[in-house]
Design a protein around this motif. Structure first.
Motif, PDB file in Angstrom:
ATOM      1  N   ILE A 152       0.799  -1.112  -0.199  1.00  0.00           N
ATOM      2  CA  ILE A 152      -0.071   0.113   0.018  1.00  0.00           C
ATOM      3  C   ILE A 152       0.797   1.298  -0.010  1.00  0.00           C
ATOM      4  N   ALA A 153       1.831   1.345   0.979  1.00  0.00           N
ATOM      5  CA  ALA A 153       2.829   2.457   0.728  1.00  0.00           C
ATOM      6  C   ALA A 153       3.770   2.606  -0.271  1.00  0.00           C
ATOM      7  N   LEU A 192      -2.265  10.426  -1.100  1.00  0.00           N
ATOM      8  CA  LEU A 192      -2.094  10.537   0.217  1.00  0.00           C
ATOM      9  C   LEU A 192      -3.519  10.179   1.144  1.00  0.00           C
ATOM     10  N   ILE A 193      -4.711  10.601   0.557  1.00  0.00           N
ATOM     11  CA  ILE A 193      -5.959  10.169   1.174  1.00  0.00           C
ATOM     12  C   ILE A 193      -6.133   8.993   0.838  1.00  0.00           C
ATOM     13  N   VAL A 197      -6.388   6.272   4.269  1.00  0.00           N
ATOM     14  CA  VAL A 197      -7.793   5.168   4.287  1.00  0.00           C
ATOM     15  C   VAL A 197      -7.348   3.779   4.323  1.00  0.00           C
ATOM     16  N   ALA A 198      -6.688   3.337   3.373  1.00  0.00           N
ATOM     17  CA  ALA A 198      -6.170   1.906   3.169  1.00  0.00           C
ATOM     18  C   ALA A 198      -5.302   1.411   4.223  1.00  0.00           C
ATOM     19  N   LEU A 199      -4.441   2.149   4.499  1.00  0.00           N
ATOM     20  CA  LEU A 199      -3.584   1.622   5.709  1.00  0.00           C
ATOM     21  C   LEU A 199      -4.326   1.730   6.991  1.00  0.00           C
ATOM     22  N   LEU A 547      -9.840   4.596  -2.552  1.00  0.00           N
ATOM     23  CA  LEU A 547      -9.962   5.186  -3.782  1.00  0.00           C
ATOM     24  C   LEU A 547     -11.268   6.186  -3.885  1.00  0.00           C
ATOM     25  N   VAL A 548     -12.170   5.644  -3.488  1.00  0.00           N
ATOM     26  CA  VAL A 548     -13.611   6.006  -3.336  1.00  0.00           C
ATOM     27  C   VAL A 548     -13.686   7.353  -2.651  1.00  0.00           C
ATOM     28  N   VAL A 549     -13.078   7.281  -1.342  1.00  0.00           N
ATOM     29  CA  VAL A 549     -13.079   8.441  -0.458  1.00  0.00           C
ATOM     30  C   VAL A 549     -12.352   9.644  -1.302  1.00  0.00           C
ATOM     31  N   SER A 550     -11.008   9.111  -1.788  1.00  0.00           N
ATOM     32  CA  SER A 550     -10.328  10.268  -2.372  1.00  0.00           C
ATOM     33  C   SER A 550     -10.801  10.994  -3.644  1.00  0.00           C
TER      34      SER A 550
END
Length: 558
Positions: A152-153, A192-193, A197-199, A547-550
Motif C-alpha cells: 500500500i505504501a 495520500l488520502i 484510508v487503506a492503511l 480510492l472512492v473516498v479520495s
C-alpha cells in the motif's frame, strides 16, 4: 472501434477470473481456458490457439523475470547470512524502534513510502524485505500485515503519485492536454488520502493477528513452518547444546534440554491416552522462562555456539571467535551497503555528482550489490567450500521464487493478451499486422455510457483506470484515462487535471502492484513469503474504499 466475438470472450474471461478470486479459488485453470478461447475466437485456428497458451506464458515469464530474479538473489543472500548467524544480529538494532507489531506496521509503511517516492517501489521492496521485514516479524507483525503495509505504501501511495520522478503525471497530463505539475499536485493529494484510508483500515482489520514480540516468529517464518512451541524452543537452543563447554551458555542449554525432554515426554504420554497435560504445561513454561531471559543471554548462547565451530570453520577457540566476528561484521555490512545504495541514488537525484539511477536501473543496482554480498558472505562463511555453497544458495533462491510465484505466469499471460503491445506476439501474428487490444477496446466502448455528472464522471474514470490496470502495467492505461479526462472534463464541469489524476489513481493502484496478483505485488509476496492472491483479497476492500473516498474529496475540493 469494432468489438468482435473475441472481445466478448476476453471480457467473459475477466469476469470468470474475478468471480473465482472472490470465491477464494485458484484462477490458473480459468486463465488458461480464457486464453485458449480468446485466441480461438480471434484466429479461428485451434493450432494457433494451442500455441498461444505457450506464447502467453512465455511472454509473461520474460516480462516478470526481473522480479523473479531479485527475489531469488535476496533469498540466496539471506541463506548465506543465516549460515553465518548474521541474520538475527542484523535485525537487533531495529528492535529499539520496532518494539511491537503495531509500531512495526507503521515504521515499515513509512520507510517504504519514503524510499519508493524517490526511486519507485522496485528497488524499495528488496531493501525493506532484506532489513526491516525480519525485524518486524520478530516484533510480532504477521507477514501478511507487513506485506500489505509495503504494497500500500510503495506500489500504492508512492507510485500512484510519482511526485518526484513524474513519469506517470507526465503521461496523464500530455494525453489530457494540461500541465504536468497540475496533475502531479492533485495526484499527490489523492494518493495520500487513499493511502491513509487503506492503511488505517488494514491496520484495524489485521491488528487482531498481531502477536507479542518473540524471536520464534522469525524462526517459524524463515523455516516456513509453524511448529509446536516446545519443538521450536528445542531448535532455537540447539546451538547452545552443541557447545559442550562450561559456563552460563552450556548450563542454560543443559537446563533447556532437560525441560524440553520432560515436556515432550508429557506430550507423548498425553497422545497415548495419559493425563499429563499439567506436567507438559509446567515443563513448557519452564523452558519458556529460560528462553525469555533476554536478548543478552540469547546472544551469549549464539556466540557460544558459533565459537564451537560450524561449516567452514575449525573447532578451536580462535576459529570460533573469528566466526563470531565475521557474523557481527556481516550484520553491520549488509544494512550499511543497502543504505549506501540509497545515498548514491539520492546523490544522483539531487546533484550532478553521479549519474541518476531510477526504475529498472535502480533495481539492477540493488540486484548487483546483492550478488556481490552473497559471494563475499559465502566466501567468509565457508572458505574453500564457497564454490559449492554459493551455487546452492542461488539454486535455493530460484526454487523458492518459482515455487512461490510461478503460478502467476499463466494468469499474467491472459491479461497480457488484452494488451496490444503483447497480443501480436502471443497470437503469432505476421510482422507488421495490427494486434488487437481487447482490454482497451472494451474500455473505449464504455466511454459513451458515462453521463455528464461530476461525481459519476469521476467514479467512471476511476473504474476505467482500474480496468486498464488489469493487464499488470499501471502505466499503460494512462494515455487512455488522460485522453478521456480531457474530453469528458469540460462537458461535466470538472477539472481535466483532476480527472486525469483520478484515472491515474485507479490504473496504478490496480496495475502498479496492489489490487492484482500478476504485477509487482509478486515481489512483495515473495519477500514476505505469503500468497499474492491472499494479499489481493485482503487489500481489496481497504484500497477500494480509499480510492472512492479520495475521488469524492478530490471532486469536492478542486
Amino acid at each position: 472501434m469494432e468489438i468482435g466475438a473475441a472481445h466478448w470472450v476476453f471480457l467473459s474471461g475477466i469476469v470468470l477470473i474475478i468471480a473465482v478470486m472472490i470465491a477464494r479459488r485458484n484462477v490458473v485453470v480459468p486463465a488458461i481456458a480464457a486464453t485458449f478461447c480468446t485466441a480461438l475466437a480471434y484466429t479461428g485456428n485451434p493450432v494457433t490457439a494451442l500455441q498461444s497458451l505457450f506464447n502467453a506464458s512465455l511472454t509473461a515469464a520474460s516480462e516478470l523475470f526481473n522480479i523473479f530474479l531479485i527475489i531469488a538473489l535476496v533469498t540466496a543472500l539471506l541463506g548465506a547470512l543465516r549460515a553465518l548467524g548474521a541474520d538475527r544480529r542484523m535485525v537487533e538494532p531495529f528492535r529499539h524502534v520496532m518494539r511491537s507489531g503495531h509500531s512495526s506496521f507503521w515504521v515499515i509503511a513509512g520507510m517504504t513510502y519514503l524510499i519508493s517516492l524517490f526511486f519507485w517501489p522496485t528497488p524499495a521492496v528488496p531493501l525493506i524485505g532484506a532489513v526491516l521485514l525480519p525485524a518486524a516479524i520478530s516484533a510480532g507483525l504477521p507477514p501478511v500485515a507487513a506485506a500489505l503495509a509495503i504494497a500500500i505504501a510503495g506500489q500504492g501511495m508512492a507510485l500512484s503519485s510519482d511526485y518526484v520522478i513524474q513519469v506517470a503525471p507526465g503521461l496523464s497530463a500530455k494525453a489530457a492536454g494540461v500541465g504536468t505539475t497540475e496533475v502531479a499536485d492533485r495526484a499527490m493529494v489523492l494518493s495520500l488520502i487513499t493511502g491513509a484510508v487503506a492503511l488505517a483500515l488494514v491496520y484495524v482489520m489485521q491488528r487482531r493477528e498481531f502477536r507479542e514480540p518473540d524471536v520464534r516468529h522469525l524462526v517459524a517464518w524463515e523455516t516456513g513452518t509453524v511448529e509446536p512451541a516446545v519443538r521450536v524452543r528445542r531448535r532455537l537452543f540447539l546451538f547452545a547444546s552443541r557447545s559442550g563447554g562450561s559456563g552460563a551458555a552450556a548450563e542454560t542449554a543443559e537446563t533447556v534440554h532437560e525441560k524440553v525432554k520432560a515436556a515432550e515426554g508429557a506430550e507423548a504420554r498425553t497422545a497415548s491416552g495419559g493425563s499429563a497435560g499439567a506436567g507438559r504445561d509446567d515443563a513448557a513454561g519452564a523452558a519458556t522462562a529460560v528462553l525469555d531471559r533476554g536478548p543478552a543471554r540469547r546472544d551469549a548462547m549464539t556466540d557460544a555456539a558459533l565459537s564451537a565451530g560450524g561449516p567452514g570453520s575449525g573447532s578451536g577457540g580462535d576459529a570460533g571467535a573469528d566466526r563470531v566476528r565475521r557474523s557481527k561484521l556481516f550484520a553491520l555490512l549488509v544494512p550499511l551497503t543497502l543504505a549506501g545504495l540509497v545515498g548514491y541514488m539520492l546523490l544522483g537525484k539531487f546533484t550532478g555528482a553521479v549519474p541518476e539511477v531510477v526504475g529498472n536501473d535502480a533495481a539492477a543496482l540493488v540486484g548487483g550489490a546483492t550478488v556481490l554480498l552473497l559471494l563475499v558472505a559465502a566466501l567468509m562463511g565457508d572458505g574453500r567450500g564457497c564454490l559449492e555453497t554459493c551455487a546452492e544458495h542461488i539454486v535455493d533462491g530460484l526454487v523458492f521464487a518459482v515455487k512461490a510465484m510461478g503460478v502467476v505466469i499463466p494468469i499474467a499471460g491472459f491479461f497480457f493478451l488484452g494488451n496490444a503491445d503483447f497480443a501480436g506476439k502471443i497470437l503469432a501474428l505476421d510482422e507488421g499486422a495490427k494486434a488487437p487490444g481487447f482490454l482497451f477496446d472494451l474500455v473505449t466502448r464504455i466511454e459513451g455510457a458515462i453521463p455528464d455528472n461530476g461525481i459519476i464522471v469521476g467514479l467512471g474514470l476511476l473504474l476505467i483506470g482500474i480496468l486498464t490496470g488489469l493487464d499488470g502495467s499501471g502505466f499503460s492505461g494512462l494515455p487512455l484515462t488522460g485522453s478521456l479526462s480531457g474530453s469528458l472534463g469540460p462537458a461535466a464541469g470538472v477539472d481535466p487535471a483532476l480527472l486525469a489524476a483520478i484515472g491515474q489513481m485507479g490504473s496504478i493502484w490496480a496495475g502498479g502492484g496492489v489490487l492484482i496478483a500478476w504485477s509487482s505485488l509478486l515481489a512483495v509476496a515473495g519477500f514476505a513469503r505469503v500468497s499474492a492472491l491472499e494479499l489481493v483479497r485482503r487489500s481489496f476492500l481497504p484500497v477500494i474504499a480509499g480510492l472512492v473516498v479520495s475521488t469524492l474529496i478530490g471532486i469536492a475540493i478542486f
